[in-house]
Design a protein around this motif. Sequence first.
Motif, mmCIF file in Angstrom:
data_model
loop_
_atom_site.group_PDB
_atom_site.id
_atom_site.type_symbol
_atom_site.label_atom_id
_atom_site.label_comp_id
_atom_site.label_asym_id
_atom_site.label_seq_id
_atom_site.Cartn_x
_atom_site.Cartn_y
_atom_site.Cartn_z
ATOM 1 N N TYR A 19 -17.698 -7.886 -0.278
ATOM 2 C CA TYR A 19 -17.081 -9.166 0.097
ATOM 3 C C TYR A 19 -15.564 -9.056 0.187
ATOM 4 O O TYR A 19 -14.924 -9.880 0.815
ATOM 5 N N GLY A 20 -14.996 -8.071 -0.467
ATOM 6 C CA GLY A 20 -13.567 -7.806 -0.408
ATOM 7 C C GLY A 20 -13.325 -6.341 -0.702
ATOM 8 O O GLY A 20 -14.038 -5.749 -1.507
ATOM 9 N N GLU A 21 -12.348 -5.746 -0.035
ATOM 10 C CA GLU A 21 -12.050 -4.325 -0.219
ATOM 11 C C GLU A 21 -10.555 -4.097 -0.340
ATOM 12 O O GLU A 21 -9.753 -4.849 0.201
ATOM 13 N N LEU A 22 -10.223 -3.031 -1.032
ATOM 14 C CA LEU A 22 -8.872 -2.522 -1.066
ATOM 15 C C LEU A 22 -8.921 -1.206 -0.300
ATOM 16 O O LEU A 22 -9.742 -0.338 -0.613
ATOM 17 N N VAL A 23 -8.090 -1.075 0.729
ATOM 18 C CA VAL A 23 -8.145 0.090 1.620
ATOM 19 C C VAL A 23 -6.752 0.709 1.711
ATOM 20 O O VAL A 23 -5.777 0.002 1.955
ATOM 21 N N ALA A 24 -6.679 2.013 1.528
ATOM 22 C CA ALA A 24 -5.414 2.739 1.667
ATOM 23 C C ALA A 24 -5.431 3.539 2.962
ATOM 24 O O ALA A 24 -6.380 4.279 3.228
ATOM 25 N N LEU A 25 -4.382 3.370 3.758
ATOM 26 C CA LEU A 25 -4.266 4.085 5.028
ATOM 27 C C LEU A 25 -3.166 5.126 4.945
ATOM 28 O O LEU A 25 -2.131 4.908 4.320
ATOM 29 N N HIS A 28 0.916 8.124 8.440
ATOM 30 C CA HIS A 28 1.272 9.124 9.448
ATOM 31 C C HIS A 28 0.149 9.326 10.470
ATOM 32 O O HIS A 28 0.411 9.539 11.642
ATOM 33 N N THR A 29 -1.099 9.267 9.995
ATOM 34 C CA THR A 29 -2.236 9.544 10.888
ATOM 35 C C THR A 29 -3.041 8.304 11.246
ATOM 36 O O THR A 29 -3.791 8.314 12.217
ATOM 37 N N GLY A 30 -2.913 7.240 10.434
ATOM 38 C CA GLY A 30 -3.713 6.039 10.662
ATOM 39 C C GLY A 30 -5.117 6.138 10.086
ATOM 40 O O GLY A 30 -5.897 5.201 10.187
ATOM 41 N N SER A 31 -5.437 7.261 9.456
ATOM 42 C CA SER A 31 -6.784 7.429 8.894
ATOM 43 C C SER A 31 -6.887 6.751 7.524
ATOM 44 O O SER A 31 -5.889 6.536 6.838
ATOM 45 N N VAL A 32 -8.109 6.431 7.140
ATOM 46 C CA VAL A 32 -8.367 5.807 5.842
ATOM 47 C C VAL A 32 -8.345 6.891 4.769
ATOM 48 O O VAL A 32 -9.099 7.853 4.839
ATOM 49 N N LYS A 33 -7.453 6.738 3.762
ATOM 50 C CA LYS A 33 -7.379 7.683 2.642
ATOM 51 C C LYS A 33 -8.497 7.402 1.650
ATOM 52 O O LYS A 33 -9.134 8.303 1.136
ATOM 53 N N ALA A 64 6.910 2.265 -7.579
ATOM 54 C CA ALA A 64 7.567 3.531 -7.236
ATOM 55 C C ALA A 64 6.784 4.715 -7.797
ATOM 56 O O ALA A 64 6.823 5.803 -7.237
ATOM 57 N N GLY A 65 6.037 4.506 -8.879
ATOM 58 C CA GLY A 65 5.272 5.580 -9.495
ATOM 59 C C GLY A 65 3.888 5.781 -8.908
ATOM 60 O O GLY A 65 3.100 6.569 -9.433
ATOM 61 N N GLY A 66 3.555 5.066 -7.825
ATOM 62 C CA GLY A 66 2.275 5.284 -7.158
ATOM 63 C C GLY A 66 1.102 4.508 -7.740
ATOM 64 O O GLY A 66 -0.032 4.961 -7.675
ATOM 65 N N LEU A 67 1.371 3.329 -8.285
ATOM 66 C CA LEU A 67 0.304 2.456 -8.757
ATOM 67 C C LEU A 67 0.166 1.272 -7.817
ATOM 68 O O LEU A 67 1.158 0.741 -7.315
ATOM 69 N N VAL A 68 -1.070 0.850 -7.578
ATOM 70 C CA VAL A 68 -1.350 -0.323 -6.755
ATOM 71 C C VAL A 68 -1.854 -1.413 -7.693
ATOM 72 O O VAL A 68 -2.869 -1.234 -8.366
ATOM 73 N N GLU A 84 -2.991 7.431 -4.847
ATOM 74 C CA GLU A 84 -3.514 8.666 -4.254
ATOM 75 C C GLU A 84 -5.030 8.666 -4.113
ATOM 76 O O GLU A 84 -5.565 9.082 -3.095
ATOM 77 N N THR A 85 -5.748 8.209 -5.157
ATOM 78 C CA THR A 85 -7.208 8.372 -5.183
ATOM 79 C C THR A 85 -7.996 7.069 -5.098
ATOM 80 O O THR A 85 -9.186 7.088 -4.806
ATOM 81 N N GLY A 86 -7.364 5.940 -5.420
ATOM 82 C CA GLY A 86 -8.077 4.669 -5.459
ATOM 83 C C GLY A 86 -8.811 4.427 -6.761
ATOM 84 O O GLY A 86 -9.469 3.410 -6.936
ATOM 85 N N GLU A 87 -8.679 5.336 -7.715
ATOM 86 C CA GLU A 87 -9.344 5.179 -9.000
ATOM 87 C C GLU A 87 -8.737 4.003 -9.763
ATOM 88 O O GLU A 87 -7.517 3.849 -9.833
#
Length: 139
Positions: A19-25, A28-33, A64-68, A84-87
């Motif tokens: 119903y809802g997603e968090l997506v990282a792109l 540079h390439t437009g691909s889904v990470k 700045a430290g790479g946390l979402v 980086e990983t979505g974990e």
Amino acid sequence: MRLEVATNWLGMPCWRPPYGELVALDMHTGSVKWRRPAGVSQKYGFCMPESWGSPTIGGPAVTAGGLVFIGASMDAKVRAYSLETGEELWSDQAQAPVVANPAVYSYKGREYVAFVAGGNSIIKEQVGDQLVVYALPRE
């Protein structure tokens, strides 16, 4: 104006989960990470499987430290994910759903993230008046 989510007899959205997603792109390439369900759908005192995610209102903030960081879900939790990983790295329960983007700021050399847990009846009939601020660990 009136905005509502179309729901079934259980009060869940009428579309296929998640119903809802968090997506990282990759910018540079437009691909889904990576992509992952966001939050947990909650209605009438029970929760749907985590893989279903939750309808969301609000967006993330990146440190700045790479946390979402994001709230935005029915279960009124705030969460931190690895950029980086979505974990999922951390979560905490707020008073009501956080439907505003979190604020990330620095003060005296330390980074903080703030959430306003006010709720919104579009995703869940729960309101609050909480401001929660978390200090990120020092490097």
